[in-house]
Write an enzyme that holds these catalytic residues in place. Sequence first.
Site, PDB file in Angstrom:
ATOM      1  CB  CYS A 180      53.293  30.815  27.165  1.00  0.00           C
ATOM      2  SG  CYS A 180      52.574  29.551  26.088  1.00  0.00           S
ATOM      3  CG  ASP A 210      54.970  13.985   6.101  1.00  0.00           C
ATOM      4  OD1 ASP A 210      56.182  13.879   6.362  1.00  0.00           O
ATOM      5  OD2 ASP A 210      54.076  13.511   6.835  1.00  0.00           O
TER       6      ASP A 210
END
Length: 348
Positions: A213, A137
Site C-alpha cells: 500500500c 538478535d
Amino acid sequence: MLPPPPTPTEIQLRHRITHAAAQRGFVAAGAAPAEPLPQWRIAQVRRWTDSGRAAGMDYLQRHLALRADPRALVPGVRTVLSFALPYDPAPAFAPTALRLARYALGSDYHDVVRDRLRSLLADLGFDAAHEGRIFCDTAPVDERYWAWRCGLGAWLRSGMIAVPGCGTFVFLGEWFSPLSAEELLRRLPAEEPGEDTPAPAPARPVADSCLACGRCVEACPGGALTDGGLDARHCLSYLTIEHRGPLPPDTGRRMGQTLYGCDRCAEVCPHNAPLLSGHTAHPIPPELQPRPELLRRTPAEWQQLTPETYRTLFRGSAVKRAKYDGITRNISALAEAREETPGAPPKC
C-alpha cells in the site's frame, strides 16, 4: 513471496512446538531445515551492504558468511526453529511525555526471549546448554528470513515480520538444533489428550505478503524505505540508537515526540491497525510490560537526565544500547527543534 510449503513432518513439529511454546508466552513457532540461505537472499543482503545502506553497521558486512549459512555459525545444526514473543502495541503514554519506541519500554528483550526459550526447551526435555544454541538478535542470524522461512508470518516492505494476531509487535528468537525434524518429534514429550491431531499451518496475516500500500514509505520521516531496502543512513531508529556522534541536520525535527527509535512505519501498517486500536489478541509477558516511569516522563524531566537517573531508568533495558551520551544527544536535538519552531504542536 511465500516460503516453501512445509513438509508433513514440519507441520506436525510446528503444531507440537507451538502448543508448548504458548505456555511460555510465545505466539508463533515454526521449523525449517538448517540450509544455506537461497542465492536471492544472499545477493539481496550483499547489494544492501555494498550500497552503503547499512550505514555504520560494519559488523553486518564482516559476518555475511556466517549469516548466509547457519552451519557456519553453529557446526552440526540440522534444524532452525523460530519463535515470536509479543510486546505492547499500544502503551499508555501521558499526553505531554516524550516517547521511546514500543519495544524498548520493558526489560531487555534479548534476555527475556532467551530466558523463555531456555525454559521452553527444559519443558520439552532438551538441554539448552549442550543441544544447539539459542539466539535473540545476539549473533549473525538472519532472523527475519528464518521467521519467514519457518512460516511465522508475512515479510513486509518495511523489513518487519507480521505475525497473525500480533502484527509486527513481536520479538524473534531462534533455536539452532543439532536434531532433524524427525528426531525432534521423537524426542518431544507425549501429547496431551485432545492434542494429537496435527494443526494446519498457522493462518497468514491479512495478505500472504506485504500489502504494497506504500503507507510505510510515505510515513517514514527520513525517507529511509527505498526499493533497495531500508537505508539506515536516513532511519531514525538507526540514527537515535546505533549511530555514534552528532546527528545529521534536521534529525530533531523528524523525531517529533520520540527520543529513542521510531515506530512510524509500524503505526501506519494495515497489519497493525487492530492492535493499535487496543484489540490485543495475546497477553504481554510481565517482563515486557512498559515501565510506568517511561510513560509519563516530561520533556523537562528528560532534559534534567543525569547519569545516575539514566542507570536507574534503564537498568536491565535494551535502551542501554544508545548509552547515556546518545540519549542526551537525542534529547538535545528534540529541544533544539522545539526552540526553532515555538508553539508548534508536538508530533507523535
